[in-house]
Motif scaffolding. Structure first.
Motif, short mmCIF file in Angstrom:
data_model
loop_
_atom_site.label_atom_id
_atom_site.label_comp_id
_atom_site.label_asym_id
_atom_site.label_seq_id
_atom_site.Cartn_x
_atom_site.Cartn_y
_atom_site.Cartn_z
N GLY A 22 14.84 9.15 -9.98
CA GLY A 22 14.23 7.82 -9.97
C GLY A 22 14.62 6.93 -10.79
O GLY A 22 14.97 5.59 -11.06
N GLN A 41 18.26 6.37 -11.97
CA GLN A 41 18.25 5.14 -11.44
C GLN A 41 18.04 3.62 -11.65
O GLN A 41 18.98 3.30 -11.58
CB GLN A 41 18.65 5.64 -10.20
CG GLN A 41 18.97 7.77 -9.18
CD GLN A 41 18.45 7.48 -8.10
OE1 GLN A 41 17.62 7.28 -8.07
NE2 GLN A 41 19.11 7.59 -7.48
N THR A 100 20.47 5.54 -4.27
CA THR A 100 18.54 5.99 -3.83
C THR A 100 18.73 7.28 -3.92
O THR A 100 18.12 7.58 -3.00
CB THR A 100 17.92 4.46 -2.86
OG1 THR A 100 18.91 5.41 -1.96
CG2 THR A 100 17.95 3.70 -3.60
N PHE A 143 13.45 0.74 -6.21
CA PHE A 143 14.71 0.60 -6.30
C PHE A 143 14.31 -0.85 -5.72
O PHE A 143 15.40 -1.58 -6.00
CB PHE A 143 15.30 1.24 -5.88
CG PHE A 143 17.14 1.06 -6.75
CD1 PHE A 143 16.87 2.13 -7.65
CD2 PHE A 143 17.34 0.90 -5.82
CE1 PHE A 143 18.12 1.81 -8.57
CE2 PHE A 143 18.54 0.78 -6.59
CZ PHE A 143 19.50 0.81 -7.71
N TRP A 144 14.46 -1.09 -4.64
CA TRP A 144 15.06 -1.93 -3.85
C TRP A 144 14.21 -3.35 -3.62
O TRP A 144 14.67 -4.18 -3.74
CB TRP A 144 14.99 -2.13 -2.11
CG TRP A 144 16.09 -1.44 -1.88
CD1 TRP A 144 16.12 0.31 -1.68
CD2 TRP A 144 17.63 -1.65 -1.00
NE1 TRP A 144 17.97 -0.01 -1.09
CE2 TRP A 144 18.14 -0.73 -0.41
CE3 TRP A 144 17.76 -3.28 -0.90
CZ2 TRP A 144 19.05 -1.13 0.03
CZ3 TRP A 144 18.54 -3.96 -0.17
CH2 TRP A 144 19.88 -2.07 -0.17
N THR A 175 10.03 5.70 -4.38
CA THR A 175 10.86 5.48 -5.52
C THR A 175 11.99 4.51 -4.91
O THR A 175 12.11 3.61 -5.35
CB THR A 175 11.18 6.90 -6.36
OG1 THR A 175 10.37 7.57 -6.39
CG2 THR A 175 12.58 6.06 -7.53
N ARG A 176 11.90 5.01 -4.03
CA ARG A 176 13.41 3.49 -2.73
C ARG A 176 12.66 2.75 -2.81
O ARG A 176 13.89 1.17 -3.03
CB ARG A 176 13.99 5.06 -1.31
CG ARG A 176 14.91 5.90 -1.75
CD ARG A 176 15.24 6.23 -0.08
NE ARG A 176 14.57 6.54 0.76
CZ ARG A 176 14.81 6.09 1.91
NH1 ARG A 176 15.33 4.53 1.80
NH2 ARG A 176 13.83 6.69 2.64
N GLU A 223 17.03 1.17 4.96
CA GLU A 223 17.36 0.49 3.45
C GLU A 223 18.62 -0.82 4.03
O GLU A 223 18.57 -1.39 3.82
CB GLU A 223 18.32 1.06 2.86
CG GLU A 223 17.44 1.82 1.72
CD GLU A 223 18.22 3.06 0.71
OE1 GLU A 223 17.33 3.53 -0.29
OE2 GLU A 223 19.23 2.67 0.02
N THR A 227 24.91 3.03 1.81
CA THR A 227 24.38 3.64 1.64
C THR A 227 24.28 4.10 3.24
O THR A 227 24.59 3.65 3.40
CB THR A 227 22.47 3.29 1.68
OG1 THR A 227 20.77 3.96 1.81
CG2 THR A 227 22.19 2.11 3.31
#
Length: 484
Positions: free
Chosen positions: A378, A381, A402, A413-414, A409-410, A436, A431
């Motif tokens: 993560g 990324q 992701t 990231f978003w 973690t996703r 998402e 994706t």
């Protein structure tokens, strides 16, 4: 009766405790899930159980055999599908299967009954090289290779990462059939719908076992990790500036039409989701838009530049984060930033002034001098995303950014994606996570090289009569007529 017994198993890599006194059991014939954030120890535990790695402390038994003292007995009765494909890309489908059969001193003929339900789906392509298969087909071949010697226990390390929702559903249907035959299955996955398909799950975090129980028990107990608060963001309906225009774009490979007369546009500051099952044509279309492929016919502009004539200018005005990380793992975070910023034409003074500020914005100041290979997935990324927008491009293209990371973690990231969009950077993202898809301002869904649907998530759900994007995507993707 237990198929697997783990007693106080520990494993250390330098200063990092990958596993810290982990103890658990897996019953015979059970589908047992191992879940947790990046760096939790999931892969390390699987490698110990498959005898690829020795524990530093404690003991582990598979089907009654010690993983250290009786390795050869265990290796003959387990199948293992690692997180990264174990296939030989230059060998054909049949050559890969034959290789693994010979490795376990058997033949395709002897093991065919075990794999026929899976292998029969890819057997028509047995002379095709594995590297030329779609993601879903590769997974079916890898699973066939792991099963050809008729194992008693099957270990799967994130087997569906990087493949579309339809292929994921098909793979899990196969796992259920294998489980009915009495095969014990141990699987790690970042997908919550797959977690719920397990009989029991173990939650690992920072090498420690936090809990074992039914999926609902664990997901409820650790809701802050697996069900983080949803993101909210104003949709950019007021933006009229178009930064991507595509008109009747076609891409042929010989007689095969990968992209079939697609037309759409993307506005400045918009988060545009580009969805499709494996083989639908979305990666080919994206490669044209970032200047890696030339269209066969039609017209497309990115940041005002013609992708067919001005592709070098296109590359200067975009950022790109590939599905397979493009970072140099032996270099530090700062060194990667300096390299890629230089490629994008920034001078040393600009790079130096901006690096500290960006690292601070990304909460990465303490890790600027860490080598990339030492970072959890993560974190890598996040670095790749930082690098892709460091030069403030007009548009950033994110190809499954992701894949394989946990829900928390996703979500983090978003948040970074939202921040970039608020600064006016247009985000073009693919994706396979349908939650998402709900975060995007607008979406397109490709099927067999064509765009079958386009609109906001709410518009598409209303149009097709589904409560979520998974329903919409599945409905459209199942209309595909392509065999491969």
């Amino acid at each position: 009766m237990n198929s697997i017994e783990v007693s106080n198993v520990s494993k250390r890599f330098g200063r990092v405790k990958a596993l810290d006194n982990v103890s658990l059991t897996v019953e015979k014939g059970e589908i047992f899930g191992i879940i947790g954030p990046d760096g939790a120890g999931k892969t390390t535990l699987m490698r110990i159980l498959t005898t690829l790695m020795k524990p530093k402390g404690g003991k582990a038994f598979v089907e009654g055999f010690d993983t250290v003292k009786q390795m050869s007995q265990i290796r003959g009765m387990v199948g293992y599908m690692p997180g990264r494909f174990s296939l030989y890309q230059d060998l054909t489908v049949e050559e890969n299967l034959n290789f693994f059969a010979r490795l376990f001193r058997t033949t395709i003929e002897k093991g065919y009954d075990t794999v026929k339900d899976i292998y029969s789906q890819i057997e028509p392509f047995k002379t095709r090289r594995a590297g030329a298969l779609s993601g879903g087909m590769k997974q079916k071949l890898a699973l066939s290779c792991a099963l050809i010697h008729q194992p008693k226990v099957l270990f799967l390390d994130e087997p569906t990462t990087g493949i579309d929702p339809i292929s994921r559903k098909e793979l899990w249907a196969m796992l259920k059939q294998l489980n009915k035959r009495g095969i014990t299955i141990v699987v790690s996955t970042p997908y919550l719908d797959e977690v719920r398909k397990c009989d029991r799950i173990a939650f690992l975090e920072e090498g420690k076992l936090r809990g074992v129980g039914s999926p609902e028990e664990i997901l409820q107990q650790f809701a802050d990790v697996f069900n983080p608060k949803s993101l909210s963001r104003k949709i950019h309906k007021d933006s009229t500036d178009t930064v991507i225009e595509v008109d009747n774009m076609v891409k042929m490979f010989g007689s095969f039409c990968a992209v079939d007369h697609i037309t759409f546009n993307v506005h400045k500051g918009e988060i545009f989701g580009f969805l499709g099952a494996n083989g639908a044509g979305k990666t080919t279309a994206m490669n044209i838009l970032i200047g890696l492929h030339q269209p066969t016919s039609g017209h497309a502009t990115v940041a005002g530049y013609d992708v067919a004539k001005d592709y070098e200018q296109v590359k200067k005005h975009i950022g790109y984060m590939s599905q397979k990380f493009s970072l140099y793992e032996d270099m530090t975070v700062r060194e990667n930033i300096r390299l890629f910023a230089g490629i994008y034409g920034m001078n040393d003074k600009e790079i130096k002034e901006k690096t500290d500020r960006m690292l601070d914005d990304f909460n990465f100041s303490e890790h600027g001098d860490d080598r990339v290979r030492s970072l959890p997935l993560g974190w890598r990324q996040r670095v790749a995303f930082l690098v892709s927008i460091f030069h403030e491009p007009d548009i950033v293209f994110l190809d499954e950014p992701t894949g394989g990371v946990d829900p928390l973690t996703r979500r983090q990231f978003w948040s970074l994606i939202y921040d970039a969009a608020e600064r006016g950077i247009t985000v073009f993202v693919t994706t396979h996570y349908m939650d998402e898809a709900e975060y995007c301002d607008r979406l397109s869904i490709m099927v067999d090289g064509q765009i079958r649907a386009i609109g906001t998530p709410d518009e598409l759900k209303h149009e097709y009569g589904f409560s979520d994007m998974d329903g919409v995507f599945t409905h459209l993707a199942r209309q595909s007529q392509r065999t491969e």
